[in-house]
Structures are given as structure tokens and as C-alpha cells.
Design a protein around this motif. Sequence first.
Motif, PDB file in Angstrom:
ATOM      1  N   ALA A  25       0.788  -1.161   0.040  1.00  0.00           N
ATOM      2  CA  ALA A  25       0.026   0.086  -0.109  1.00  0.00           C
ATOM      3  C   ALA A  25       0.726   1.270   0.218  1.00  0.00           C
ATOM      4  O   ALA A  25       0.631   2.506  -0.883  1.00  0.00           O
ATOM      5  CB  ALA A  25      -1.009   0.086   1.333  1.00  0.00           C
TER       6      ALA A  25
ATOM      7  N   SER B  97       1.172   3.392  -3.516  1.00  0.00           N
ATOM      8  CA  SER B  97       0.668   4.787  -3.409  1.00  0.00           C
ATOM      9  C   SER B  97       1.796   5.766  -3.695  1.00  0.00           C
ATOM     10  O   SER B  97       1.379   6.886  -4.456  1.00  0.00           O
ATOM     11  CB  SER B  97       0.058   5.314  -1.854  1.00  0.00           C
ATOM     12  OG  SER B  97      -0.975   4.385  -1.689  1.00  0.00           O
TER      13      SER B  97
ATOM     14  N   CYS C  25      -3.491  -0.605  -5.867  1.00  0.00           N
ATOM     15  CA  CYS C  25      -3.670  -0.096  -4.630  1.00  0.00           C
ATOM     16  C   CYS C  25      -4.841  -0.395  -3.805  1.00  0.00           C
ATOM     17  O   CYS C  25      -4.972  -0.565  -2.616  1.00  0.00           O
ATOM     18  CB  CYS C  25      -3.504   1.413  -4.795  1.00  0.00           C
ATOM     19  SG  CYS C  25      -1.807   1.807  -5.062  1.00  0.00           S
TER      20      CYS C  25
ATOM     21  N   ALA D 118      -5.141  -2.471  -0.379  1.00  0.00           N
ATOM     22  CA  ALA D 118      -5.588  -2.010   0.747  1.00  0.00           C
ATOM     23  C   ALA D 118      -7.024  -2.757   1.197  1.00  0.00           C
ATOM     24  O   ALA D 118      -7.080  -3.005   2.398  1.00  0.00           O
ATOM     25  CB  ALA D 118      -6.529  -0.665   0.231  1.00  0.00           C
TER      26      ALA D 118
END
Length: 323
Positions: free
Chosen positions: A80, A84, A149, A153
Motif C-alpha cells: 500500500a 501509493s 492499490c 488496501a
Amino acid sequence: MIVVVLIQSVYVLLTAIAFAFELVPWTRDAFVKYGRTRSTRTTAAAQGTVGAPLIATALEQFAAMTVPKNLFSQFYWTGAVVGSLVLLDAVLWIWRSCRPGAQDLTCTHMFAAAVQLESWIGRDPPDTVPAAETSTRALAAVVGLSMYCIHVATRLKECVFDQPTTDARMHVGQYAVGMVFYIATPFAIVADAYCARSWQPVSLWMVAAAVALFAFASLHQWRCHRILFQLRRIKLQHGTAGSYALPSGDLFEYVSSPHYLCEILVYVSLWMAAGFQAPTLLCVVIWTAVNLSITAHESQVWYRRTFGDLFPQNRRMLLPFIW
């Protein structure tokens, strides 16, 4: 570009190691299996295989180096964070290319060090990307990174909030491989879009199909994980240590490891979002398919051994109705 070759080499090496370890019984037991499929007598075969007692002892000690399977959450934390940051870098690349008077760009900030490395070792730097073409390349990277992502997540949320704790173990080598995978994969998603000499625009229907496949795989993986988590909660509530229930419902009616099938489809969808023209992403797909196929095979063997005649004979391992 050398950084692309290095990223591809990571997945080729991991795939080769997975095949090699699967072929040797004691390495398979010690380094490949984890959780319920991992035996407590994983290293005994090493003594019968290796003649030198010193080497056998070293292998025994190395094979016994395990960490809690609960550390899976660290994989998704890593994915993550890195995903990101790479996504933010791709968005900034689009913004830079859309400004009035934007010049041709070599790559994003994160790949600038790789460009410098190319010049240090005497290689020609990568071609600049025309500003008009930048948006096409960067948008493909943004779509793939956004899906990635969302995936990590979701898995992070499941590990932290939904999944019951377990006392299962995995080898420290598996933990290292997982960390390498989740650090390298965000870069693998964008490497070809940034560095390929030629890049064809991905059609809207291809992107839509990729997003639809990603949504399908993510939904069914969430459902299958919920089934597995519920079985584990029931086991913990009733204190039935050592006993297991056969999962059923959703894609479990067709295959024994549908959550692995969905994981593979997630990465296929990322490759599809790049128009099937990203060889680095193809390496990711191959590694994921090989790794999870091996794990699914171990699970299938465990299911059949544990449940015997109760195991549905028409339930395949990974591909419904086929395999």
C-alpha cells in the motif's frame, strides 16, 4: 533499460526457485508449505538426503526459521505504501506533461535515478517520451496502479480487521519473498509504460474489460475469504483445535482454492489494462500463477487427505471444470 531488466529478473528468479523447491520433497515441506499444510516434521528428510552431518544440521536450523503467518499484513502495508508513492509519481507525471509548454519527458521522478545509472555504466539513456504521448502512457500506469492499490488496501483491511488470528507459521524465506514481491510489483506495473520504446494506446473497451475482470475477481475473493474467516471463527469459538471444516459456497463449489484463482485474475487484469503489451507485468502474472498453483496443489492434497470420501469429487484444484 537496465532497471526493467532487473525487475523482470526478480520474477524470473522467484519462479525458478519455486519450481526447484517444489521438485525436492524436503525443500517443498520446509520452504514451500505454510499454514495448515506445513508439517512439524519438515526437516527430517534433510538428514537422509545430505550425507555430511554438519550440512544436515545447518539445513535443519535454516528450515526451522519460521515467523507467524499473521505477518502477512506487513506485505499489504508495504504494498500500500510503495504503491501509493508510485501512483502519486505517475499522477505528477501527467500533471507535468499537461502544463502549457510541456517538454518531452524521459521518465518520472522515481525512475530518474535509473536514468542516471544508465549513464554511469555507459549505456545510452532511454528515449524521451513526447509530451503528447505521455498522457497515454501515464494513464495506463495510473489505471493499473489504482487497481493494485485497491487490491492491497482491501487485503490489508481483511488482515487487520476481519481475519482471526492464527498460530500458523511460514518459513522466513517466504516472508522475504513476499516483501520483495510487494516492493517490486508497483514498479513492475509502470516499468514498461515508462520505458518501452513503443507504446500503443490502450482502447477504452480493453480498459473497461480489465476493470470488470478486476471487480469480478476482487468481489469473489472477498466472498471466499469471508467464508474461510467464518470457518476459522467457528473453530476458535468452539475450541476445536486441530479440527477443520470443508469450505463451501461461492466459487468453493467449483475449486478448492478460489481465492488463489481470484488473485491470479487480479494480476491478469492489471496486464490487460496495459493492453497485454507489458512484458514486465507478464512476468508478474507468471510468477503469481506459478506460486499460487503450487500452493493450491498443496491445499488440494491436504483437503483430500483430511476429508477423504467427504471431499467433493467434482471440485477441481484451481480452474473450474478443468484443473
